[in-house]
Write a protein that holds these residues in place. Sequence first.
Motif: not given
Length: 160
Positions: A37-50
């Motif tokens: 869910a957090m990844l789905s809301d992120a730009p380009h469905r991408t987040l830094r692991m930290t």
Amino acid sequence: MTAWLRLIAVAERLPGILDSQLRRDSGLTHYEYQVLAMLSDAPHRTLRMTHLGLQTNATLPRLSHVVRRLEERGLVERTEAPEDRRASNARLTDQGYAALAAAAPGHVATVREFVLDPLSRTQVDGLADALGAILRRVDPSGDAPRDPRDAVAGQPGDDA
């Protein structure tokens, strides 16, 4: 004392209810659902692991283990962060988005059944205010999702 004991009782029982429903209906743990869910809301469905670890309240070793399991299932891809080769990004795949979308209706129904339906609208608003005040104290850095658009209860855009 009553409020405290009730908060602890809910905090101890609710995760098991949510986890059981998700495992039964979609083969995901509640934490895996949160990651997706957090990844789905992120730009380009991408987040830094930290950053993903901060948003999901996980240590990097725990997050790395979960992301590896999600990678093995084709739901997430891990890549080198272009701006810092020492860092890794997690990206939600199309298959991962489909898994999240398939899991969301049952999860939303469970959240509604056990958390929202027993309360009046006034109580829901009061609960949101009270939990917001507690969250500001326990997470002063603001890493935990606070805005309804950051909710992990439903599909992207669902403010349940």
